[in-house]
Enzyme design. Sequence first.
Site, PDB file in Angstrom:
ATOM      1  N   HIS A 143       0.856  -1.186   0.000  1.00 21.81           N
ATOM      2  CA  HIS A 143       0.000   0.000   0.000  1.00 21.81           C
ATOM      3  C   HIS A 143       0.883   1.223   0.000  1.00 21.81           C
ATOM      4  O   HIS A 143       1.930   1.230   0.645  1.00 21.81           O
ATOM      5  CB  HIS A 143      -0.905   0.001   1.246  1.00 21.81           C
ATOM      6  CG  HIS A 143      -2.047   0.941   1.138  1.00 21.81           C
ATOM      7  ND1 HIS A 143      -1.934   2.280   1.426  1.00 21.81           N
ATOM      8  CD2 HIS A 143      -3.329   0.741   0.734  1.00 21.81           C
ATOM      9  CE1 HIS A 143      -3.095   2.859   1.215  1.00 21.81           C
ATOM     10  NE2 HIS A 143      -3.960   1.955   0.787  1.00 21.81           N
ATOM     11  N   ASP A 176      -7.967  -5.255   0.296  1.00 22.14           N
ATOM     12  CA  ASP A 176      -8.442  -6.062  -0.824  1.00 22.14           C
ATOM     13  C   ASP A 176      -8.070  -7.534  -0.725  1.00 22.14           C
ATOM     14  O   ASP A 176      -8.589  -8.356  -1.470  1.00 22.14           O
ATOM     15  CB  ASP A 176      -7.899  -5.501  -2.144  1.00 22.14           C
ATOM     16  CG  ASP A 176      -8.600  -4.209  -2.496  1.00 22.14           C
ATOM     17  OD1 ASP A 176      -9.795  -4.108  -2.209  1.00 22.14           O
ATOM     18  OD2 ASP A 176      -7.941  -3.301  -3.035  1.00 22.14           O
TER      19      ASP A 176
HETATM   20  N1  ACO Z   1       3.978  -7.857  -4.761  1.00 23.70           N
HETATM   21  C1  ACO Z   1       5.312  -7.885  -4.979  1.00 23.70           C
HETATM   22  N2  ACO Z   1       6.128  -6.817  -4.861  1.00 23.70           N
HETATM   23  C2  ACO Z   1       5.557  -5.655  -4.502  1.00 23.70           C
HETATM   24  C3  ACO Z   1       4.166  -5.537  -4.261  1.00 23.70           C
HETATM   25  C4  ACO Z   1       3.368  -6.686  -4.402  1.00 23.70           C
HETATM   26  N3  ACO Z   1       2.064  -6.636  -4.176  1.00 23.70           N
HETATM   27  N4  ACO Z   1       3.879  -4.257  -3.939  1.00 23.70           N
HETATM   28  C5  ACO Z   1       5.031  -3.585  -3.975  1.00 23.70           C
HETATM   29  N5  ACO Z   1       6.058  -4.429  -4.318  1.00 23.70           N
HETATM   30  C6  ACO Z   1       7.488  -4.085  -4.382  1.00 23.70           C
HETATM   31  C7  ACO Z   1       7.816  -3.231  -5.613  1.00 23.70           C
HETATM   32  O1  ACO Z   1       8.160  -4.032  -6.714  1.00 23.70           O
HETATM   33  C8  ACO Z   1       8.962  -2.407  -5.095  1.00 23.70           C
HETATM   34  O2  ACO Z   1      10.119  -3.230  -5.087  1.00 23.70           O
HETATM   35  P1  ACO Z   1      11.597  -2.577  -5.336  1.00 23.70           P
HETATM   36  O3  ACO Z   1      11.790  -1.592  -4.214  1.00 23.70           O
HETATM   37  O4  ACO Z   1      12.524  -3.742  -5.282  1.00 23.70           O
HETATM   38  O5  ACO Z   1      11.532  -1.918  -6.686  1.00 23.70           O
HETATM   39  C9  ACO Z   1       8.604  -2.126  -3.637  1.00 23.70           C
HETATM   40  O6  ACO Z   1       7.767  -3.247  -3.262  1.00 23.70           O
HETATM   41  C10 ACO Z   1       7.846  -0.830  -3.415  1.00 23.70           C
HETATM   42  O7  ACO Z   1       6.672  -0.831  -4.233  1.00 23.70           O
HETATM   43  P2  ACO Z   1       6.063   0.412  -4.967  1.00 23.70           P
HETATM   44  O8  ACO Z   1       5.367  -0.059  -6.200  1.00 23.70           O
HETATM   45  O9  ACO Z   1       7.090   1.483  -5.109  1.00 23.70           O
HETATM   46  O10 ACO Z   1       5.000   0.902  -3.908  1.00 23.70           O
HETATM   47  P3  ACO Z   1       3.835   1.890  -4.204  1.00 23.70           P
HETATM   48  O11 ACO Z   1       3.540   2.551  -2.917  1.00 23.70           O
HETATM   49  O12 ACO Z   1       4.118   2.743  -5.366  1.00 23.70           O
HETATM   50  O13 ACO Z   1       2.632   0.907  -4.643  1.00 23.70           O
HETATM   51  C11 ACO Z   1       0.758  -0.502  -4.631  1.00 23.70           C
HETATM   52  C12 ACO Z   1       1.604   0.514  -3.843  1.00 23.70           C
HETATM   53  C13 ACO Z   1       0.382   0.050  -6.004  1.00 23.70           C
HETATM   54  C14 ACO Z   1      -0.527  -0.743  -3.844  1.00 23.70           C
HETATM   55  C15 ACO Z   1       1.573  -1.802  -4.788  1.00 23.70           C
HETATM   56  O14 ACO Z   1       1.954  -2.283  -3.507  1.00 23.70           O
HETATM   57  C16 ACO Z   1       0.780  -2.871  -5.544  1.00 23.70           C
HETATM   58  O15 ACO Z   1       0.770  -2.865  -6.778  1.00 23.70           O
HETATM   59  N6  ACO Z   1       0.118  -3.828  -4.817  1.00 23.70           N
HETATM   60  C17 ACO Z   1      -0.695  -4.819  -5.440  1.00 23.70           C
HETATM   61  C18 ACO Z   1      -2.019  -4.213  -5.920  1.00 23.70           C
HETATM   62  C19 ACO Z   1      -2.976  -3.916  -4.777  1.00 23.70           C
HETATM   63  O16 ACO Z   1      -3.166  -4.713  -3.876  1.00 23.70           O
HETATM   64  N7  ACO Z   1      -3.593  -2.737  -4.835  1.00 23.70           N
HETATM   65  C20 ACO Z   1      -4.602  -2.311  -3.846  1.00 23.70           C
HETATM   66  C21 ACO Z   1      -4.126  -1.115  -3.097  1.00 23.70           C
HETATM   67  S1  ACO Z   1      -5.226  -0.758  -1.790  1.00 23.70           S
HETATM   68  C22 ACO Z   1      -6.548   0.027  -2.497  1.00 23.70           C
HETATM   69  O17 ACO Z   1      -6.506   0.656  -3.498  1.00 23.70           O
HETATM   70  C23 ACO Z   1      -7.827  -0.184  -1.816  1.00 23.70           C
END
Ligand code: ACO
Length: 431
Positions: free
Chosen positions: A308, A366
């Site tokens: 998140h 979620d």
């Molecule tokens: N699975 C695997 N790796 C992940 C995940 C995941 N679900 N989420 C983040 N990471 C990793 C990224 O690849 C990144 O790795 P790195 O530092 O080696 O490059 C690191 O964790 C940081 O992630 P970011 O994408 O920079 O985090 P951001 O805050 O931008 O993204 C997000 C948050 C979009 C929610 C992301 O965690 C994601 O895509 N999760 C899965 C989708 C999801 O569950 N969305 C619902 C959000 S809640 C809502 O809207 C109600």
Amino acid sequence: MNQQTVTITDNRTGKTMNCPIKTGTEGASVIDGQALYKELGLFTLDPAFLTTASCESKITFIDGEKGILLYRGYPIEQLAEHSSYPEVCYLLLYGELPTSDQMEDFKHTVCQHTLLHEGLVNFYKGFRHDAHPMAMLVGVVGALSGYYPDAMDISNPEHCNKSAIRLIAKMPTIAANIHKYLIGQAYVYPRNDISYVSNFMQMMFAVPSETYQFNEIANRALEVMLILHADHEQNASTSTVRLAGSSQAHPFSCVAGGIATLWGPAHGGANEAVIRLLQEIKTPKNIPEYIRRFKDKNDPMKLMGFGHRVYKNYDPRAKIIRKICHNLLQELGTQDQPLFEVALELEKIALSDDYFIERKLYPNVDFYSGLILKALGIPLNMFTVIFAVARSVGWIAQWMEMTEDANLKIGRPRQLYIGNKRRDYVPVAKR
Ligand code: ACO
């Protein structure tokens, strides 16, 4: 007391300015950089708004490090346990919990607006039989703007309040009609003699040929789902609503923009993606292979429902929903139990894996919400629509707060231009 400031020095010119530090009631303080361009000729660059507060708000507070969520100061755990969705709507809109008379009035007013204009109902027929429900929701909510021209005057608080009531009242009817249209069943009209959630359930699942049997446990599960999703401060869809609203556009058009933003899998579409993932994983024995893929930078697959932007701890909503999911599946005895087992095991393995620990990736709301919706009999492609029904109050409460701001200005982010410098047009024969 002296105003606290941050001093910024432009090393190119030696020019210095003091930016005031503003402190709210909770959470991180902010640097007020509004005079930065005037004083130093500089903008700030913050793609995806990682460190930018776009407004001042009194509605919702999140402490992502500690996993805290408050609506108007009340912890989400207490609201999920004791409150109802209409009461939470009242709280978010007007700032205080209602007295019993205020609550009765509010429920009565909402009931008076649950029907859709029959012209709008005809609108549905224009959609393909296999349209995505979110595509329909964006279209139908946007079309609402055409039915309520009086809502355009955002300087009139009565008009603004009426828009909020209409939206909260009509969203379940709009959503249920989408479901009925896509499965080819007759629309079920709203009933004003039952609760908001019971009415939503009967519009989704009743058929004209049978008496609908209400299930209290299912109703409560949906009620809690709606409460947990009602608002979440300045997320992508809410910020869209605010930005669109800052131009003084019609509130229902602004909300349609929010719905479009919610649709994406990185936002509200994640609960649908979680179920697809759990179905693909099928059994706990396949989890290690999937964990390997989630961690592989060359594999686009992510562990949906984890991570998140704000929560770097367990999402407090996920904790509540996990328990509800467990109770609901036991109660209904559905065939979804194996998927829940996969989810529990997946969560356990991910939470003990260094990759997820180092990046502070925890389950978000979620991760379990899709299992609840599935157990309630809601089809996968309708999940984000249910989220939108719940969030509509948050969008409109934030929009109302914005319209009440006497200093409201149109939102206009700036950019760092990295394109070509000025150059002269070349006639086509010379290119
Ligand atoms: N699975 C695997 N790796 C992940 C995940 C995941 N679900 N989420 C983040 N990471 C990793 C990224 O690849 C990144 O790795 P790195 O530092 O080696 O490059 C690191 O964790 C940081 O992630 P970011 O994408 O920079 O985090 P951001 O805050 O931008 O993204 C997000 C948050 C979009 C929610 C992301 O965690 C994601 O895509 N999760 C899965 C989708 C999801 O569950 N969305 C619902 C959000 S809640 C809502 O809207 C109600």
